[in-house]
Design a protein around this motif. Structure first.
Motif, PDB file in Angstrom:
ATOM      1  N   ARG A   8     -16.378  26.466  -9.324  1.00 22.22           N
ATOM      2  CA  ARG A   8     -15.600  27.405  -8.512  1.00 22.22           C
ATOM      3  C   ARG A   8     -14.338  26.712  -8.028  1.00 22.22           C
ATOM      4  NH1 ARG A   8     -18.347  32.067  -6.510  1.00 22.22           N
ATOM      5  NH2 ARG A   8     -20.453  32.207  -7.379  1.00 22.22           N
TER       6      ARG A   8
ATOM      7  N   SER B 137      -6.927  33.526  -6.677  1.00 22.33           N
ATOM      8  CA  SER B 137      -7.804  32.678  -7.469  1.00 22.33           C
ATOM      9  C   SER B 137      -7.132  32.399  -8.811  1.00 22.33           C
ATOM     10  CB  SER B 137      -9.172  33.336  -7.678  1.00 22.33           C
ATOM     11  OG  SER B 137      -9.038  34.560  -8.377  1.00 22.33           O
TER      12      SER B 137
ATOM     13  N   HIS C 209     -11.266  30.876 -12.093  1.00 19.40           N
ATOM     14  CA  HIS C 209     -12.640  30.762 -11.608  1.00 19.40           C
ATOM     15  C   HIS C 209     -12.781  31.514 -10.293  1.00 19.40           C
ATOM     16  CE1 HIS C 209     -13.872  27.627 -14.510  1.00 19.40           C
ATOM     17  NE2 HIS C 209     -12.625  27.200 -14.388  1.00 19.40           N
ATOM     18  N   ASP C 210     -14.022  31.924  -9.988  1.00 21.97           N
ATOM     19  CA  ASP C 210     -14.282  32.542  -8.693  1.00 21.97           C
ATOM     20  C   ASP C 210     -14.010  31.541  -7.577  1.00 21.97           C
ATOM     21  OD1 ASP C 210     -15.074  34.924  -9.863  1.00 21.97           O
ATOM     22  OD2 ASP C 210     -17.204  34.378  -9.875  1.00 21.97           O
TER      23      ASP C 210
END
Length: 295
Positions: free
Chosen positions: A189, A203, A206-207
């Motif tokens: 993340r 973002s 990626h989260d």
């Protein structure tokens, strides 16, 4: 089937002229046709950099062995991870005590983490690492500087497990954003913070990391180091790890994600592109006729 399609696409991208190849890859990755003649977004500017006249400094700074002396001369040896060994072929006997990391100096991700010594594993790594040096760094991405490096293997001590990566987006010696990567080998993340450690509302690929990420212990020192090392560059990403004893330099990157990672919202891509443009304008008066990324 997926691997075959990927191989075919890479063959096509490699065969195309550089500009058309990068435009096609950009369209595939981001769903838009890029303007590489008048780039505006961050990702467009990364592609344009690949097509710019070659700056001989880039292979030095992308070389995981040689860049250490360059960094040490500017900010001190104490922030540089020592090289325990380097050479073209791993020796038959392990040259240092585990744990350590084996890397290729001309690539990203071609590495092996040796936590405990096992001879069979070591002998297999000797074979695998040989292929690292035989292969170009994905020529279809046109990050030409990686393939102008004198290829070596290197061994570094393992400085920790599950460390966050702190990646400072710098524009002519000014940190504008810090990318934090967590769980890279488990649940990768990524979140962004400004220099005052306020989370930024976007973002990239990626989260976001769940919850707030505490500011690294040595944030002020890392900002100071990043701004010193990036001075004179229209854009450079300077990476660090935050250890108890202080920050440790990771690498310098000029084309994060090869310029093919999606920002969400996409306005963040344009925002960083604007920062890059402002940086070039600040450099222009003193660098007339020179590359904006040169030092």
């Amino acid at each position: 089937m997926a691997n075959l399609l990927q191989s075919v696409m890479r063959a096509v991208f490699t065969a195309l002229p550089a500009k058309q190849s990068l435009q096609a890859q950009y369209l595939k990755a981001l769903g838009e046709w890029p303007d590489l003649d008048q780039p505006k977004t961050f990702n467009e500017r990364v592609q344009a950099l690949k097509l710019a006249p070659h700056n001989p400094l880039l292979p030095l700074l992308a070389d995981k062995v040689r860049v250490k002396d360059w960094v040490a001369e500017r900010v001190g040896r104490d922030v540089v991870i020592p090289t325990l060994w380097s050479g073209k072929v791993l020796p038959a006997q392990v040259p240092c005590a585990a744990p350590f990391v084996v890397k290729a100096n001309h690539s990203s991700g071609w590495n092996a983490f040796i936590r405990t010594y096992d001879d069979a594993t070591w002998q297999q790594l000797r074979v695998t690492s040989k292929t690292w040096l035989e292969n170009d760094w994905y020529p279809f991405l046109h990050e030409w500087w990686y393939n102008e490096i004198d290829r070596l293997l290197l061994i570094e001590p393992m400085i920790g497990e599950n460390l966050n990566d702190y990646k400072f987006f710098c524009f002519n010696g000014q940190v504008r954003a810090v990318q934090v990567d967590a769980g890279r080998f488990t649940d990768h993340r990524r979140s962004f913070y400004d220099r005052d450690w306020q989370q930024m509302p976007f973002s990239l690929a990626h989260d976001q990391i769940e919850g707030e990420v505490p500011a690294p212990r040595h944030l002020a020192r890392m900002i100071e180091l990043a701004e010193t090392l990036s001075s004179g560059f229209a854009f450079a990403r300077i990476d660090f790890y935050d250890l108890d004893a202080g920050p440790m330099f990771g690498e310098i990157t000029f084309a994060p994600g090869a310029g093919l990672e999606r920002f969400s919202p996409r306005s963040a891509d344009r925002m960083m592109g604007d920062w890059w443009a402002e940086s070039e304008q600040r450099l222009a008066p003193s660098r007339s006729g020179e590359l904006p990324i040169a030092v």
